[in-house]
Design a protein around this motif. Structure first.
Motif, PDB file in Angstrom:
ATOM      1  N   UNK A  67       1.019  -1.248   0.049  1.00 20.39           N
ATOM      2  CA  UNK A  67       0.104  -0.328   0.065  1.00 20.39           C
ATOM      3  C   UNK A  67       0.626   1.281  -0.234  1.00 20.39           C
ATOM      4  N   UNK A  68       2.209   1.204   0.859  1.00 18.03           N
ATOM      5  CA  UNK A  68       2.667   2.245   0.293  1.00 18.03           C
ATOM      6  C   UNK A  68       3.371   2.789  -0.786  1.00 18.03           C
ATOM      7  N   UNK A  69       3.299   1.699  -1.772  1.00 16.84           N
ATOM      8  CA  UNK A  69       3.540   1.820  -3.506  1.00 16.84           C
ATOM      9  C   UNK A  69       2.713   2.640  -3.646  1.00 16.84           C
ATOM     10  N   UNK A  70       1.821   1.933  -3.520  1.00 14.91           N
ATOM     11  CA  UNK A  70       0.296   3.319  -3.811  1.00 14.91           C
ATOM     12  C   UNK A  70       0.018   4.502  -3.524  1.00 14.91           C
ATOM     13  N   UNK A  71       0.493   5.093  -2.446  1.00 10.55           N
ATOM     14  CA  UNK A  71       0.151   6.242  -1.462  1.00 10.55           C
ATOM     15  C   UNK A  71       1.595   7.357  -2.184  1.00 10.55           C
ATOM     16  N   UNK A  72       2.113   6.542  -2.073  1.00 11.98           N
ATOM     17  CA  UNK A  72       3.558   7.381  -3.032  1.00 11.98           C
ATOM     18  C   UNK A  72       3.321   7.370  -4.828  1.00 11.98           C
ATOM     19  N   UNK A  73       2.743   6.832  -5.360  1.00  9.38           N
ATOM     20  CA  UNK A  73       2.424   6.847  -6.731  1.00  9.38           C
ATOM     21  C   UNK A  73       1.147   7.299  -6.610  1.00  9.38           C
ATOM     22  N   UNK A  74       0.065   7.976  -5.524  1.00 15.83           N
ATOM     23  CA  UNK A  74      -0.622   8.272  -5.667  1.00 15.83           C
ATOM     24  C   UNK A  74      -0.637   9.673  -5.909  1.00 15.83           C
ATOM     25  N   UNK A  75       0.320  10.598  -5.079  1.00 15.86           N
ATOM     26  CA  UNK A  75       1.307  11.788  -4.724  1.00 15.86           C
ATOM     27  C   UNK A  75       1.852  12.305  -5.783  1.00 15.86           C
ATOM     28  N   UNK A  76       2.323  11.070  -6.098  1.00 11.86           N
ATOM     29  CA  UNK A  76       3.029  11.610  -8.074  1.00 11.86           C
ATOM     30  C   UNK A  76       1.518  12.624  -9.182  1.00 11.86           C
ATOM     31  N   UNK A  77       1.051  11.118  -9.219  1.00 11.38           N
ATOM     32  CA  UNK A  77      -0.104  11.762  -9.926  1.00 11.38           C
ATOM     33  C   UNK A  77      -1.301  12.899  -9.393  1.00 11.38           C
ATOM     34  N   UNK A  78      -1.578  13.187  -8.380  1.00 14.49           N
ATOM     35  CA  UNK A  78      -2.453  14.345  -8.029  1.00 14.49           C
ATOM     36  C   UNK A  78      -0.982  15.769  -8.200  1.00 14.49           C
ATOM     37  N   UNK A  79       0.270  15.513  -7.385  1.00 19.14           N
ATOM     38  CA  UNK A  79       1.452  16.502  -8.540  1.00 19.14           C
ATOM     39  C   UNK A  79       0.789  17.399  -9.745  1.00 19.14           C
ATOM     40  N   UNK A  80       1.111  16.187 -10.436  1.00 24.87           N
ATOM     41  CA  UNK A  80       0.935  16.208 -11.815  1.00 24.87           C
ATOM     42  C   UNK A  80       0.000  16.996 -12.629  1.00 24.87           C
ATOM     43  N   UNK A  81      -1.642  17.291 -11.269  1.00 30.47           N
ATOM     44  CA  UNK A  81      -2.447  17.677 -11.324  1.00 30.47           C
ATOM     45  C   UNK A  81      -1.796  19.470 -12.468  1.00 30.47           C
ATOM     46  N   UNK A  82      -1.059  20.265 -11.639  1.00 30.69           N
ATOM     47  CA  UNK A  82      -0.781  21.492 -11.469  1.00 30.69           C
ATOM     48  C   UNK A  82       0.651  21.573 -13.463  1.00 30.69           C
ATOM     49  N   UNK A  83      -0.271  20.962 -14.488  1.00 33.27           N
ATOM     50  CA  UNK A  83       0.686  20.617 -15.640  1.00 33.27           C
ATOM     51  C   UNK A  83      -1.155  20.511 -16.613  1.00 33.27           C
ATOM     52  N   UNK A  84      -1.503  20.473 -16.032  1.00 35.42           N
ATOM     53  CA  UNK A  84      -3.105  21.082 -16.762  1.00 35.42           C
ATOM     54  C   UNK A  84      -2.904  21.969 -17.031  1.00 35.42           C
ATOM     55  N   UNK A  85      -2.523  22.784 -16.023  1.00 35.07           N
ATOM     56  CA  UNK A  85      -2.911  24.567 -16.031  1.00 35.07           C
ATOM     57  C   UNK A  85      -1.340  25.245 -16.661  1.00 35.07           C
ATOM     58  N   UNK A  86      -0.973  24.410 -17.289  1.00 29.60           N
ATOM     59  CA  UNK A  86       0.915  24.938 -17.933  1.00 29.60           C
ATOM     60  C   UNK A  86       0.631  24.820 -19.585  1.00 29.60           C
ATOM     61  N   UNK A  87      -0.247  25.449 -20.233  1.00 27.36           N
ATOM     62  CA  UNK A  87      -0.380  25.764 -21.628  1.00 27.36           C
ATOM     63  C   UNK A  87       1.312  24.821 -22.264  1.00 27.36           C
ATOM     64  N   UNK A  88       2.147  25.680 -21.935  1.00 29.69           N
ATOM     65  CA  UNK A  88       3.436  25.475 -22.256  1.00 29.69           C
ATOM     66  C   UNK A  88       3.979  23.809 -21.777  1.00 29.69           C
ATOM     67  N   UNK A  89       3.425  23.439 -21.184  1.00 26.44           N
ATOM     68  CA  UNK A  89       3.689  22.265 -20.527  1.00 26.44           C
ATOM     69  C   UNK A  89       3.036  21.209 -20.422  1.00 26.44           C
ATOM     70  N   UNK A  90       2.078  21.178 -21.164  1.00 25.62           N
ATOM     71  CA  UNK A  90       1.009  19.680 -22.118  1.00 25.62           C
ATOM     72  C   UNK A  90       1.294  19.474 -23.449  1.00 25.62           C
TER      73      UNK A  90
END
Ligand code: GLY
Length: 367
Positions: free
Chosen positions: A66-89
């Motif tokens: 489960x620790x692997x799941x929690x860490x992976x989910x943390x990264x997934x949430x961090x990547x939400x910032x990219x959706x607001x960066x037109x130059x990053x998409x």
């Protein structure tokens, strides 16, 4: 090769990855500094930011944790910032979100992850150039200098479009993916089965203008990771569409790749690079192995044998399973003309993990 051998290697990958994941929780690694993972959190739009999460999901799917799941989910949430960066998409939405949200959705059924996949696919589909029937690769400063650029790597991002078409029961996305694959077959694949890295089209008329050597040695050469993206990417397009031309193209690229594997079994950065300096790229070997394993299920045992040879060579000579460094795979190179060569690169570890899990029947298919 025995299933037991691959099972043992998979367990060694799991043991090391679990220990490193705890030590580096919160990081989004790309490479290492002094043997320890760096952190790309402040470079959140970087194209490789999904691979560590993908590796954690693969191993959690195979062995639990489960620790692997929690860490992976943390990264997934961090990547939400990219959706607001037109130059990053850019066109690498497939790499970013298939490895994070896609894995999460497949393994947990998360609705938030499904939402991310759909948003990412909409953006990727929006990069389709109707005149040239290609998906634009990278962004530019707004001057249009790269508006006609497409790259072979994009074949690996198409599965995001195929997947979302399935999820929402709407063929639009998969039609765009297949249109790009059709263009790539004609515009990137050379008669001898090698592929170019970058092709430039006229963005207004769609005419193919020229190709570039890109991350390889030179114009007209065979950058090995590009060959591997093509090999695996056309195999994946066949799996999703059953269009026979894609399978034939994948076989043609694979046959040429196998023909050019050096006696040593170590894959250079470019098949056409000069004998010295002899830079290697283990990522190309790991990616090609994944593609060859999938291809062997469709087109014959010879591809499996080649994949096993590549992997065994990596495991015996290019892998670190001890905790003296955070990475597993060694001698990974991003580009021939970079100042750095033969270090750790996170997608090398991801594709090594995926390939080994495929061979012991424990992979979660993320493409
Ligand atoms: N997709 C960029 C690379 O393979 O380095």
């Amino acid at each position: 090769m025995e299933g037991k051998y691959w099972q043992e290697i998979a367990e060694r990958i799991y043991q090391k990855t679990s220990a490193v994941a705890l030590e580096s929780a919160g990081k989004i690694p790309y490479s290492t500094v002094g043997g320890r993972f760096d952190d790309q959190t402040d470079n959140i739009a970087w194209w490789t930011n999904g691979f560590w999460a993908g590796q954690l999901w693969q191993l959690r799917g195979a062995f639990g944790g489960e620790i692997l799941r929690l860490i992976a989910e943390g990264i997934e949430k961090k990547l939400d910032r990219v959706f607001l960066l037109h130059w990053g998409m850019d066109h690498d939405s497939g790499f970013r979100w298939l490895m994070t949200a896609g894995a999460d959705w497949r393994l947990t059924g998360s609705e938030a992850s499904k939402n991310r996949l759909i948003v990412a696919a909409n953006d990727l589909a929006g990069r389709f150039n109707l005149a040239g029937r290609f998906i634009r690769a990278w962004n530019d400063s707004g001057d249009g200098s790269r508006s006609g650029w497409a790259i072979i790597d994009c074949m690996m991002n198409l599965p995001l479009l195929y997947l979302v078409s399935e999820i929402i029961n709407d063929p639009r996305f998969s039609q765009i993916a297949a249109a790009h694959a059709d263009t790539a077959m004609k515009a990137f694949v050379r008669p001898d089965g090698s592929v170019c890295h970058i092709v430039e089209f006229d963005p207004a008329t769609g005419e193919r203008l020229r190709s570039y050597g890109g991350q390889g040695y030179a114009h007209g050469s065979s950058w090995t990771r590009g060959q591997a993206w093509g090999l695996y990417g056309f195999t994946l397009s066949y799996i999703h569409t059953k269009k026979h031309e894609y399978l034939e193209t994948a076989e043609k690229i694979a046959d040429r790749f196998i023909e050019r594997i050096p006696e040593s079994g170590f894959i250079p950065v470019d098949f056409d690079q000069p004998p010295e300096p002899r830079y290697e790229d283990s990522t190309a070997a790991a990616i090609a192995a994944c593609g060859l394993i999938e291809l062997s299920k469709l087109a014959g045992e010879k591809y499996l044998e080649a994949a096993e040879r590549l992997l065994k060579n990596l495991i015996e000579h290019r892998c670190r399973f001890d905790l003296g460094c955070d990475n597993i795979l060694e001698k990974c190179t991003a580009a021939y003309h970079d100042s750095r060569h033969e270090g750790a690169i996170i997608y090398g570890d991801y594709f090594l993990t995926e390939a080994v899990l495929k061979l012991c029947g424990k992979e979660t298919f993320l493409w």
